[in-house]
Design a protein around this motif. Structure first.
Motif, mmCIF file in Angstrom:
data_model
loop_
_atom_site.group_PDB
_atom_site.id
_atom_site.type_symbol
_atom_site.label_atom_id
_atom_site.label_comp_id
_atom_site.label_asym_id
_atom_site.label_seq_id
_atom_site.Cartn_x
_atom_site.Cartn_y
_atom_site.Cartn_z
ATOM 1 N N SER A 1 31.448 28.189 36.295
ATOM 2 C CA SER A 1 31.441 26.817 36.822
ATOM 3 C C SER A 1 32.028 26.740 38.229
ATOM 4 O O SER A 1 32.862 25.877 38.524
ATOM 5 N N SER A 2 31.605 27.647 39.112
ATOM 6 C CA SER A 2 32.165 27.675 40.462
ATOM 7 C C SER A 2 31.894 26.376 41.221
ATOM 8 O O SER A 2 32.719 25.919 42.012
ATOM 9 N N GLU A 3 30.720 25.755 40.983
ATOM 10 C CA GLU A 3 30.422 24.496 41.664
ATOM 11 C C GLU A 3 31.391 23.398 41.247
ATOM 12 O O GLU A 3 31.825 22.586 42.069
ATOM 13 N N ILE A 4 31.731 23.375 39.971
ATOM 14 C CA ILE A 4 32.698 22.385 39.485
ATOM 15 C C ILE A 4 34.070 22.646 40.090
ATOM 16 O O ILE A 4 34.804 21.710 40.439
ATOM 17 N N VAL A 5 34.431 23.912 40.242
ATOM 18 C CA VAL A 5 35.719 24.248 40.845
ATOM 19 C C VAL A 5 35.809 23.687 42.258
ATOM 20 O O VAL A 5 36.780 23.007 42.613
ATOM 21 N N TRP A 6 34.781 23.927 43.070
ATOM 22 C CA TRP A 6 34.808 23.435 44.448
ATOM 23 C C TRP A 6 34.752 21.913 44.504
ATOM 24 O O TRP A 6 35.416 21.296 45.350
ATOM 25 N N ALA A 7 33.975 21.313 43.614
ATOM 26 C CA ALA A 7 33.912 19.850 43.582
ATOM 27 C C ALA A 7 35.271 19.258 43.229
ATOM 28 O O ALA A 7 35.706 18.261 43.822
ATOM 29 N N THR A 8 35.954 19.874 42.271
ATOM 30 C CA THR A 8 37.278 19.383 41.866
ATOM 31 C C THR A 8 38.278 19.493 43.004
ATOM 32 O O THR A 8 39.047 18.558 43.279
ATOM 33 N N LEU A 9 38.269 20.637 43.693
ATOM 34 C CA LEU A 9 39.188 20.822 44.814
ATOM 35 C C LEU A 9 38.883 19.845 45.944
ATOM 36 O O LEU A 9 39.799 19.333 46.603
ATOM 37 N N PHE A 10 37.588 19.568 46.167
ATOM 38 C CA PHE A 10 37.212 18.606 47.214
ATOM 39 C C PHE A 10 37.704 17.202 46.864
ATOM 40 O O PHE A 10 38.279 16.505 47.712
ATOM 41 N N VAL A 11 37.473 16.791 45.613
ATOM 42 C CA VAL A 11 37.920 15.457 45.184
ATOM 43 C C VAL A 11 39.430 15.327 45.313
ATOM 44 O O VAL A 11 39.947 14.315 45.807
ATOM 45 N N GLU A 12 40.155 16.360 44.901
ATOM 46 C CA GLU A 12 41.613 16.297 45.020
ATOM 47 C C GLU A 12 42.033 16.231 46.486
ATOM 48 O O GLU A 12 42.982 15.520 46.836
ATOM 49 N N GLY A 13 41.337 16.970 47.351
ATOM 50 C CA GLY A 13 41.658 16.918 48.778
ATOM 51 C C GLY A 13 41.497 15.520 49.348
ATOM 52 O O GLY A 13 42.316 15.069 50.157
ATOM 53 N N VAL A 14 40.446 14.817 48.910
ATOM 54 C CA VAL A 14 40.251 13.426 49.350
ATOM 55 C C VAL A 14 41.413 12.562 48.866
ATOM 56 O O VAL A 14 41.955 11.736 49.627
ATOM 57 N N GLY A 15 41.812 12.752 47.610
ATOM 58 C CA GLY A 15 42.916 11.969 47.072
ATOM 59 C C GLY A 15 44.210 12.218 47.817
ATOM 60 O O GLY A 15 44.953 11.278 48.146
ATOM 61 N N ILE A 16 44.496 13.483 48.127
ATOM 62 C CA ILE A 16 45.719 13.819 48.862
ATOM 63 C C ILE A 16 45.669 13.236 50.270
ATOM 64 O O ILE A 16 46.674 12.746 50.791
ATOM 65 N N VAL B 1 41.033 11.548 38.936
ATOM 66 C CA VAL B 1 39.637 11.940 38.709
ATOM 67 C C VAL B 1 39.501 13.462 38.814
ATOM 68 O O VAL B 1 38.800 14.097 38.006
ATOM 69 N N ALA B 2 40.174 14.062 39.793
ATOM 70 C CA ALA B 2 40.139 15.523 39.944
ATOM 71 C C ALA B 2 40.727 16.208 38.712
ATOM 72 O O ALA B 2 40.174 17.204 38.218
ATOM 73 N N PHE B 3 41.845 15.681 38.198
ATOM 74 C CA PHE B 3 42.424 16.242 36.977
ATOM 75 C C PHE B 3 41.425 16.154 35.823
ATOM 76 O O PHE B 3 41.293 17.087 35.025
ATOM 77 N N GLY B 4 40.729 15.017 35.748
ATOM 78 C CA GLY B 4 39.743 14.835 34.689
ATOM 79 C C GLY B 4 38.608 15.838 34.791
ATOM 80 O O GLY B 4 38.150 16.386 33.774
ATOM 81 N N LEU B 5 38.141 16.101 36.007
ATOM 82 C CA LEU B 5 37.096 17.099 36.205
ATOM 83 C C LEU B 5 37.575 18.482 35.778
ATOM 84 O O LEU B 5 36.823 19.260 35.167
ATOM 85 N N ALA B 6 38.824 18.793 36.098
ATOM 86 C CA ALA B 6 39.369 20.103 35.740
ATOM 87 C C ALA B 6 39.424 20.291 34.228
ATOM 88 O O ALA B 6 39.202 21.401 33.721
ATOM 89 N N VAL B 7 39.687 19.221 33.505
ATOM 90 C CA VAL B 7 39.831 19.313 32.051
ATOM 91 C C VAL B 7 38.486 19.306 31.344
ATOM 92 O O VAL B 7 38.292 20.008 30.338
ATOM 93 N N THR B 8 37.521 18.556 31.856
ATOM 94 C CA THR B 8 36.286 18.315 31.094
ATOM 95 C C THR B 8 35.091 19.154 31.519
ATOM 96 O O THR B 8 34.220 19.433 30.690
ATOM 97 N N GLU B 9 35.017 19.569 32.791
ATOM 98 C CA GLU B 9 33.776 20.153 33.280
ATOM 99 C C GLU B 9 33.611 21.664 33.074
ATOM 100 O O GLU B 9 32.550 22.109 32.653
ATOM 101 N N PRO B 10 34.606 22.503 33.396
ATOM 102 C CA PRO B 10 34.389 23.942 33.215
ATOM 103 C C PRO B 10 34.112 24.292 31.751
ATOM 104 O O PRO B 10 34.693 23.707 30.836
ATOM 105 N N ARG B 11 33.250 25.278 31.536
ATOM 106 C CA ARG B 11 32.889 25.655 30.169
ATOM 107 C C ARG B 11 33.926 26.572 29.536
ATOM 108 O O ARG B 11 34.178 26.482 28.352
ATOM 109 N N GLN B 12 34.507 27.468 30.318
ATOM 110 C CA GLN B 12 35.482 28.409 29.771
ATOM 111 C C GLN B 12 36.866 27.768 29.692
ATOM 112 O O GLN B 12 37.319 27.136 30.648
ATOM 113 N N MET B 13 37.540 27.969 28.573
ATOM 114 C CA MET B 13 38.872 27.401 28.397
ATOM 115 C C MET B 13 39.854 27.963 29.417
ATOM 116 O O MET B 13 40.729 27.246 29.929
ATOM 117 N N GLY B 14 39.724 29.260 29.731
ATOM 118 C CA GLY B 14 40.623 29.847 30.721
ATOM 119 C C GLY B 14 40.467 29.219 32.085
ATOM 120 O O GLY B 14 41.454 28.993 32.801
#
Length: 240
Positions: free
Chosen positions: A41-56, A87-100
């Motif tokens: 889920s590399s795309e989700i990782v980058w999307a999450t980091l981008f959303v958090e960057g906007v929030g910060i 929202v970024a925290f929510g993406l981190a919890v719900t979107e990636p497929r692997q638990m790790g």
């Protein structure tokens, strides 16, 4: 006869340059793990980091407006920034497929948020405590990413050293702000500290690579142990 006071208010919040560098290096630490290529889920990782960057960014802008006396607009942007970070925290919890990956991404985004809250700062108290917690979580997230994606040692070394530099530069931002004030002409002092820290960090990365098997493309368990020992020793040297 009493001595007249100047009436000048000194802003003792963390220094801007070192604080900004700490936040950017926090992103580098997370990105170093994200670019391993083995994470799902590399795309989700980058999307999450981008959303958090906007929030910060909104949090920093809101704090600046509040400092300039525009309290209502500043509080509005601060609230909006907190919502975007959630929202970024929510993406981190719900979107990636692997638990790790979920766990790594959540720990990393929480860590980056705490570092940003400490050095912006969103609140005027406990900057140093928030920075320590955020830096520890950031370092842990890099090691966790290594366990999840056992990728190139060089990439993880960069991430781990960047996490320790976040703590070092954040501490410098807090100390300079406390001693000299945020608006004092401290750019040369901060640039000198930044250059020295990056130099020591670069030496730590090179040393870690030299004592490991640089010919392998994957991170073995012994190499992972070397990574941990190298960055811990680097942290001790940096502290002293």
């Amino acid at each position: 006869m009493s001595t007249p006071t100047s009436g000048v208010h000194v802003n003792h919040r963390p220094a801007r340059l070192s604080g900004t560098a700490a936040v950017l290096l926090g992103v580098v630490a997370l990105a170093a793990v994200a670019v391993l290529g083995e994470l799902d889920s590399s795309e989700i990782v980058w999307a999450t980091l981008f959303v958090e960057g906007v929030g910060i960014g909104l949090l920093a802008l809101g704090r600046g407006l509040r400092t300039d006396g525009k309290r209502t607009l500043g509080l509005t942007l601060t609230a909006g920034g907190l919502l975007v970070v959630l929202v970024a925290f929510g993406l981190a919890v719900t979107e990636p497929r692997q638990m790790g990956v979920k766990l790594w991404l959540l720990v990393g985004t929480v860590a980056a948020f705490l570092v940003a809250v400490a050095v912006v700062p969103v609140v005027d108290r406990r900057s140093r405590q928030l920075l320590k917690v955020g830096s520890v979580l950031l370092f842990f997230s890099v090691l966790l990413g290594g366990l999840v994606a056992l990728g190139p040692l060089s990439t993880l070394l960069v991430g781990a050293v960047a996490a320790l530099l976040v703590w070092d530069l954040g501490e410098n931002a807090v100390a300079v702000g406390e001693q000299l004030g945020r608006n004092a002409p401290t750019r040369r002092l901060e640039l000198t500290h930044l250059a020295a820290s990056l130099l020591v960090g670069g030496v730590a990365v090179i040393a870690g690579l030299l004592v490991s098997d640089v010919g392998t493309t994957e991170l073995s368990f012994p190499s992972f142990v070397v990574l941990v020992v190298a960055v811990v020793l680097f942290g001790v040297a940096l502290r002293n």
